[in-house]
Each structure stands twice: as C-alpha cells, then as structure tokens.
Design a protein around this motif. Structure first.
Motif, PDB file in Angstrom:
ATOM      1  N   GLY A  84      13.379  12.716  -5.950  1.00 61.97           N
ATOM      2  CA  GLY A  84      12.606  13.385  -6.965  1.00 61.97           C
ATOM      3  C   GLY A  84      11.547  12.000  -7.608  1.00 61.97           C
ATOM      4  O   GLY A  84      11.227  12.546  -8.795  1.00 61.97           O
ATOM      5  N   GLY A  85      11.738  10.955  -6.988  1.00 53.08           N
ATOM      6  CA  GLY A  85      10.748   9.865  -7.679  1.00 53.08           C
ATOM      7  C   GLY A  85       9.441  10.290  -7.517  1.00 53.08           C
ATOM      8  O   GLY A  85       9.160  10.908  -6.143  1.00 53.08           O
ATOM      9  N   VAL A  86       8.510  10.116  -8.232  1.00 51.71           N
ATOM     10  CA  VAL A  86       7.116  10.503  -8.158  1.00 51.71           C
ATOM     11  C   VAL A  86       6.136   9.140  -8.154  1.00 51.71           C
ATOM     12  O   VAL A  86       6.205   8.354  -8.821  1.00 51.71           O
ATOM     13  N   TRP A  87       5.262   9.392  -6.980  1.00 52.33           N
ATOM     14  CA  TRP A  87       4.420   8.091  -6.728  1.00 52.33           C
ATOM     15  C   TRP A  87       3.116   8.401  -6.654  1.00 52.33           C
ATOM     16  O   TRP A  87       2.741   9.362  -6.039  1.00 52.33           O
ATOM     17  N   LEU A  88       2.347   7.404  -6.741  1.00 51.13           N
ATOM     18  CA  LEU A  88       0.720   7.368  -6.794  1.00 51.13           C
ATOM     19  C   LEU A  88       0.708   6.172  -5.440  1.00 51.13           C
ATOM     20  O   LEU A  88       1.392   5.600  -5.284  1.00 51.13           O
ATOM     21  N   PHE A  89      -0.548   6.439  -4.978  1.00 52.33           N
ATOM     22  CA  PHE A  89      -1.049   5.124  -4.145  1.00 52.33           C
ATOM     23  C   PHE A  89      -2.147   4.640  -4.457  1.00 52.33           C
ATOM     24  O   PHE A  89      -3.205   5.135  -4.524  1.00 52.33           O
ATOM     25  N   ARG A  90      -1.796   3.375  -4.806  1.00 45.46           N
ATOM     26  CA  ARG A  90      -2.973   2.282  -5.069  1.00 45.46           C
ATOM     27  C   ARG A  90      -4.256   2.886  -6.008  1.00 45.46           C
ATOM     28  O   ARG A  90      -5.434   3.114  -5.874  1.00 45.46           O
ATOM     29  N   PRO A  91      -3.431   3.683  -6.980  1.00 42.94           N
ATOM     30  CA  PRO A  91      -4.620   4.474  -8.144  1.00 42.94           C
ATOM     31  C   PRO A  91      -5.585   3.295  -8.729  1.00 42.94           C
ATOM     32  O   PRO A  91      -6.572   4.114  -9.142  1.00 42.94           O
ATOM     33  N   LYS A 334       2.078   7.304  10.030  1.00 43.50           N
ATOM     34  CA  LYS A 334       3.346   7.109   9.731  1.00 43.50           C
ATOM     35  C   LYS A 334       3.636   5.841   8.721  1.00 43.50           C
ATOM     36  O   LYS A 334       4.384   6.020   7.851  1.00 43.50           O
ATOM     37  N   ARG A 335       2.957   4.729   9.096  1.00 41.86           N
ATOM     38  CA  ARG A 335       3.176   3.711   8.307  1.00 41.86           C
ATOM     39  C   ARG A 335       2.622   3.987   6.883  1.00 41.86           C
ATOM     40  O   ARG A 335       3.336   3.742   5.679  1.00 41.86           O
ATOM     41  N   ILE A 336       1.507   4.451   6.752  1.00 41.36           N
ATOM     42  CA  ILE A 336       1.072   4.816   5.464  1.00 41.36           C
ATOM     43  C   ILE A 336       1.851   5.842   4.691  1.00 41.36           C
ATOM     44  O   ILE A 336       2.040   5.835   3.551  1.00 41.36           O
ATOM     45  N   THR A 337       2.231   7.031   5.289  1.00 34.41           N
ATOM     46  CA  THR A 337       2.950   8.085   4.615  1.00 34.41           C
ATOM     47  C   THR A 337       4.384   7.678   4.188  1.00 34.41           C
ATOM     48  O   THR A 337       4.751   8.231   3.243  1.00 34.41           O
ATOM     49  N   ASP A 338       4.866   6.730   5.124  1.00 35.83           N
ATOM     50  CA  ASP A 338       6.154   6.315   4.633  1.00 35.83           C
ATOM     51  C   ASP A 338       6.127   5.281   3.376  1.00 35.83           C
ATOM     52  O   ASP A 338       7.182   5.294   2.632  1.00 35.83           O
ATOM     53  N   ILE A 339       5.127   4.692   3.326  1.00 44.20           N
ATOM     54  CA  ILE A 339       4.956   3.964   2.007  1.00 44.20           C
ATOM     55  C   ILE A 339       4.736   4.861   0.910  1.00 44.20           C
ATOM     56  O   ILE A 339       5.165   4.873  -0.212  1.00 44.20           O
ATOM     57  N   GLN A 340       3.959   5.680   1.166  1.00 40.46           N
ATOM     58  CA  GLN A 340       3.507   6.915   0.045  1.00 40.46           C
ATOM     59  C   GLN A 340       4.640   7.803  -0.390  1.00 40.46           C
ATOM     60  O   GLN A 340       4.531   8.046  -1.408  1.00 40.46           O
ATOM     61  N   TYR A 341       5.595   8.002   0.655  1.00 39.18           N
ATOM     62  CA  TYR A 341       6.656   9.125   0.169  1.00 39.18           C
ATOM     63  C   TYR A 341       7.983   8.146   0.064  1.00 39.18           C
ATOM     64  O   TYR A 341       9.130   8.871  -0.044  1.00 39.18           O
ATOM     65  N   PHE A 348       2.892  -4.762   0.157  1.00 39.37           N
ATOM     66  CA  PHE A 348       1.666  -5.054  -0.784  1.00 39.37           C
ATOM     67  C   PHE A 348       1.527  -4.267  -2.097  1.00 39.37           C
ATOM     68  O   PHE A 348       0.666  -4.254  -2.577  1.00 39.37           O
ATOM     69  N   ASP A 349       2.693  -3.766  -2.584  1.00 39.65           N
ATOM     70  CA  ASP A 349       2.743  -3.053  -3.756  1.00 39.65           C
ATOM     71  C   ASP A 349       1.655  -1.989  -3.980  1.00 39.65           C
ATOM     72  O   ASP A 349       1.024  -2.095  -4.950  1.00 39.65           O
ATOM     73  N   TRP A 350       1.748  -1.252  -2.867  1.00 35.52           N
ATOM     74  CA  TRP A 350       0.966  -0.089  -3.148  1.00 35.52           C
ATOM     75  C   TRP A 350       1.307   1.107  -3.769  1.00 35.52           C
ATOM     76  O   TRP A 350       0.484   1.954  -4.317  1.00 35.52           O
ATOM     77  N   ARG A 351       2.571   1.282  -3.899  1.00 41.68           N
ATOM     78  CA  ARG A 351       3.157   2.426  -4.255  1.00 41.68           C
ATOM     79  C   ARG A 351       3.177   2.363  -5.832  1.00 41.68           C
ATOM     80  O   ARG A 351       3.537   1.127  -6.389  1.00 41.68           O
ATOM     81  N   TYR A 352       2.897   3.251  -6.508  1.00 40.00           N
ATOM     82  CA  TYR A 352       2.886   3.023  -8.180  1.00 40.00           C
ATOM     83  C   TYR A 352       3.494   4.338  -8.935  1.00 40.00           C
ATOM     84  O   TYR A 352       3.406   5.418  -8.657  1.00 40.00           O
ATOM     85  N   PRO A 353       4.394   3.670  -9.497  1.00 41.08           N
ATOM     86  CA  PRO A 353       5.670   4.848 -10.020  1.00 41.08           C
ATOM     87  C   PRO A 353       5.009   5.656 -10.938  1.00 41.08           C
ATOM     88  O   PRO A 353       4.320   5.058 -11.980  1.00 41.08           O
ATOM     89  N   VAL A 354       5.414   6.991 -11.043  1.00 41.92           N
ATOM     90  CA  VAL A 354       4.880   7.819 -12.347  1.00 41.92           C
ATOM     91  C   VAL A 354       6.413   8.224 -13.053  1.00 41.92           C
ATOM     92  O   VAL A 354       6.112   8.112 -14.449  1.00 41.92           O
TER      93      VAL A 354
END
Lengths: 355, 355
Positions: A84-91, A334-341, A348-354
């Motif tokens: 249920g965590g919500v994430w943005l990607f490099r906003p 796969k690599r990018i969506t695995d980080i995104q989800y 690289f600290d791309w995920r950003y918690p909402v």
C-alpha cells in the motif's frame, strides 16, 4: 508565502466517481480522478495553490492558450506497492524540466515547493485511484497554460497550473512499428523541441496519421535539414542496440531530455553494458539491419515506459526486427518498473515516497 | 445541412457593452464585442453554427488544447466606409488558409459556407462596433481548438470553432525596430511554419522578449540551419527595398503566405514597380546597408497592416534605416487601406461587402 511550511488546502469532493471505474480494463489517460491541483499566476506571482474537486475550467475566448499555444506539460506516474506504499519516480526531474519548458515558452516558472507539495497532496488525496493491476499506474499530468486575455501575439499576464491524474493502462496496445520520417519534421535548431511545449505535439499529429495509415504506430523524427539522423519519436526517446552496444541520440535543443532515457543510461552504465550517446544516422541503422548487427530498438518514456519496436519503415520498405529472448528492452523495463513499484533495491534514490 | 441556404441563428445579448467603450483610445485586441460565432465538431461533423452573446468557454482540464497546442487561427479586419458600408478584405483567402492550417494540425476542415456565413452574420450583428476613427478597425479572430478530452498524445475527437471580434487601434505603438535572429528559430523545414498554428507563436515569445529587452519590437526570423537568410517576423512578412526593387522571401513550409504580402506584390506588379520574390541573405542586406542601396524595410500583415521598420539589429550592432519622403511602405499602405475603407477603386475585387 513561507515556502518551508507550505500547506496545500484540500477541498474534498462529495461525489466520488471511484466506484464507477473498471480498474481491470483501463484505457490510457481517459479516466480522471476525483480531484485536481490548481494554482494561478496573476499580478506577478503564483498564488492560491489548492486541491479541489476535478472540475471544468472556464476561460474567456481570448485566453492566449487558444490562440498562441502557450502551454507546457509534464508526464509522471504514481505507483502502489504490495503493502500500500505510494511512490513517485524522480519527480524532481519533472519539476526541473517543467521550469526549463516554462522559460523557453515565456511562462513564469513555478516555485519548487508549490509543484512538489501540490503533487504530493493531490496524489495522497486520490491515492485510492492508483491501480494495483500489473502494467497499470496512476498517470499524472502537470500542465500550465496561458489563461490571460488578448489577441496581441505576446505572452499572457495570467497562467493556470493544474495537476490532474488518470488511472491508466498501457500507452500502446500491441506491437509498435515506427516509420523513419523523410518529409516532415518535429523540431528546428534553436526551436522548442527540447521543451514539453504543446505545439511540439500538435505538429506531429498529421505526419503520425500518415504513418498510422501505412500501418505504423509512431514516427521516428529525423533532423529537419537532411533527414539523415534519427532523433526521437515524439512520445518516446529512441534506443538502438547494435551488437551489444546500446545507442541513443544526444539530447539537444531539438530532443527531449527524457527521465526514463537517462535512467536507462545510468542503469546500463552501472551494469557495464556498453552505451554510446551519439548521433545515429539512418544509413548506419540500415547497414546494421542488413548485416545482422541491429539486435533491437525500443522507445522510452514515462507514458510508454519501455516499448520494444517490432519493425521500422524507411522509403516505403518495412524492416522487421528480431524477437530476442534476452532483450535489453525487457531487461531495463523490469529493472525500472521493479524500482518504481518498490520490488527492488533503489541504488540511485529514484523512488520518492508519497505515503 | 443545405449549404446554399445556410442560415446562422443569432441569439442577441440583452446586456450590450457598446456604450462603455472608448473608441477614441482603442488598444489592440483587448476589447471584445457583444457577440461571437461558435460551431462544434463532434461525431464526425461540424454542427450547430450560431451567433451567441460573447461568453466564457467551459472545458474539461483534459481538453487537448491545454496539452498539445492543437489550435489554429486567422486574423482579419472589417472596415466601415464614410457612408456606413461594411467591408471585409479578401476573406476567402483567410477561409482557405484556415483549412490549410487545419490539415497540417490534424484538425477537421471547416466547410466554406459555415466560415463565410458565420463571419458575415457575426460582423453584421456587431457592425456598430466597427470603429470609424482613422487607423482603427474591427479586428476579427477566427480560431479552432481541440476541445476533445484525453491525455493520449493524439488528435482530439471534438473541436470548437469560434469567431470573436475586437475593435482595435494600431498593433504597434511607435517605431518598429527588428533584430535579425542568430540563435533561436521559428520554424523547421517540414514543420508547421506555414500554418497559423498556435505553437508557432508561443515559441517566439521568449526570443522576442530578449529582443525587446535590447530595445527592439520584433525578431526577423532566419533559416534554422545557418541563420543565413531572412524569412518573416512572426507577426508580419518582411519586405526589403534595395534601390528601387522591392524584395520579399518566397513562401515555403516555414513562411506564412500572408494576404497583405500577396496583395502588395499584386499592386506592385500592376504599377510596374520591380519586385523580386527570392531568398534574401543577411549578407546582402548588410552590404546594401553599407553601400546605401538599402532604402527601406517594412513588415506586412493583417494586424500590423504595413509597418515601416526604422532600424535593424544584427550581431550586437544597430543599423538605422533612412526616412524616405516617398516610401514604398507609405505608398502601399495608402493603396491598400484606400481599398479596404472603400475610398478607391478596387481593381482586383478584394473588397467584400457585408452590408
């Protein structure tokens, strides 16, 4: 306005449409969430940022957006993980790029905290709209348009900044064939091609329709001078794999600095996959296709994620690309969506918690 | 719809603003008349053309005009003669060009009779708004924008065609200095420069602001490849007089086919004034300036009429142009406005009666 403590007021809808949406069958960008963020530039400053129920915009017919295409946008996504965590990607990349576009289009830049707090508050407010089905996400569309009045061809004195969201499925349905353009152009040297300016997209529609009529999905744009080098695909940056080397065109004043594009380059570098960021001629592509060195092509972009290209057309001929077992496209997707989800480490600290 | 008998219904305002307007001190394009023409494209056809009270437009935030700059326009004027006759100037040229723009921007073309009858009905309805002061006229703005919804970067399925009017004074206040552009560009080969597409204008605002900061009013755009040839000024086509020859750049996919431009060429031809329609290099301009052969430069356009250029800038230097007693600019401005205001014969049937 005290920037460090910016609080975005939220006016909640009393008429949620959430229950009416079929999340198992989402189109791209057609369904809107219950709320939107809105902020207005007038009297020289951005003011009154707030989240309100999604609603129609009322404008004078002389609003400059209708006449002079003074409008810019960004594309982003929010992802929900299995907990249920919500994430943005490099906003922050989008925030920076929006202001790069703003400057080129003579639109006042938006303060970073208005963008970031508005974005987070909206996504939090509408977090139940984030799809949990694989391949779906909440597409987020920040945009700014000239709402000031007048028929004089000069910048407006009022602007509206809105962020709207749309739970969305895939951008492309099915295989993606591209046609390498020989006649029309997307961008001029010294023009606005590097900006996410509305007019860049409108100008692509007609040539794209011609390509679609010939059985392609997108156009690969080439330089306007001689149509000699491939540039980007309008809704995607383009990658080419020749042998084991991954190539993409350098960004320039004609090519968008895509967030997915630069994320792929960074991942490839960390994995010691050989990359080359340089001009790619159509001739080189044709020769690599002929001698078997052209292994794959794919597009990258927030909306399209990573879209493998199944064939390309040039001068009336269609060239099929091989179907690889272990493609770079599938690997990086796969690599990018695995980080995104939030299914993998985020080096690289791309995920950003909402939330 | 029977095209030969198209009647445009008129819904009159009950709250005319006519008495509140100071006709002795009109800005350009800021005051709106009481009515507007509106017509909607949906379900595959243009429908419900009508004249209604001037009013705000309500749009969904996902309307494609806000995102993809899918919008085109025209500029026209209505003139009132000393006997109260109301005239347009070559309106069918604007009608044709609107559809040329529409095609390039993937906007459905407007049937000729909807454009012409809508235009005439609107101008008749608001004819009391046509200024009678010298140098003022009723500026007319037909425009079409994408009102259909969705964040997918593809043409809209709904469009709105509006004609609005504004009693207006001069486009330029005072002298017009132009800067020959060396860095930025307006249009690409194979792009949309020949269309009156919104995005062409938004892209000019920032470079024009830079020129304005240096004391100029407009930019003269050059080819995007080498900035070697002068093209147009964005709000005007450009004429150059070298010796007694009048030169202007040929229209192309980068240069707008201006109605005033071609009217000047026609008049010059009829008067045996030598004209040359060909590429004009910056170098040629500088040499003619140096040796005294450069007599004058002026811009032409519906909004700007004919605007003499008092100076031009290039590579940081400003070149003043001579003040001629008998300039081509003054001559053609008189000839054209005399036709427009019904003060002279109309040898080419350019005047078009409204009432």
């Amino acid at each position: 306005m005290d920037l460090s403590t910016l609080q975005i007021p939220v006016q909640k809808t009393t008429d949620s449409q959430l229950a009416n949406v079929d999340f198992s069958n989402l189109p791209f960008g057609k369904v809107n969430t219950d709320h939107m963020f809105i902020c207005t530039f007038k009297d020289g400053s951005w003011q009154d940022p707030k989240v309100v129920p999604y609603q129609a915009i009322s404008l004078d017919p002389s609003a400059k957006v209708f006449h002079y295409g003074q409008t810019i946008f960004e594309g982003m996504k929010a992802y929900k993980d299995s907990k249920g965590g919500v994430w943005l990607f490099r906003p922050e990349e989008n925030q920076k790029r929006l202001n790069i576009s703003a400057k080129r289009l003579a639109i006042p830049e938006v303060p970073k905290d208005i963008f970031m707090e508005g974005l987070k508050t909206l996504v939090e407010t509408d977090h139940e709209w984030i799809p949990r089905t694989e391949g779906s996400s909440l597409y987020i569309r920040p945009f700014i348009f000239a709402s000031g009045r007048g028929f004089h061809a000069s910048p407006a004195d009022e602007y509206t900044f809105i962020i709207a969201c749309s739970p969305s499925g895939s951008y492309f349905a099915g295989k993606v064939g591209v046609r390498i353009e020989e006649t029309y152009s997307r961008a001029a040297n010294g023009g606005v091609g590097y900006a996410k300016a509305g007019g860049n997209y409108a100008g692509q529609f007609y040539p794209t329709q011609l390509a679609v009529a010939d059985g392609y999905q997108q156009v690969i744009w080439t330089d306007d001078n001689a149509h000699e080098y491939i540039e980007e695909a309008g809704a995607m940056n383009i990658f080419v794999r020749i042998g084991d080397t991954l190539l993409t065109s350098p960004t320039s004043d004609r090519i968008l600095d895509g967030v997915t594009r630069k994320s792929i380059l960074k991942l490839a570098e960390a994995e010691n996959i050989p990359t080359e960021v340089r001009k790619i001629s159509v001739q080189e592509l044709l020769e690599a296709q002929k001698n078997g060195a052209l292994k794959e092509m794919f597009g990258s972009g927030t909306a399209a994620v990573i879209s493998p290209i199944s064939s390309f057309g040039y001068k009336g001929q269609r060239y099929e690309l091989p179907q690889l077992e272990e493609s770079y496209a599938a690997h990086f997707k796969k690599r990018i969506t695995d980080i995104q989800y939030n299914r993998a480490e985020d080096p690289f600290d791309w995920r950003y918690p909402v939330k």
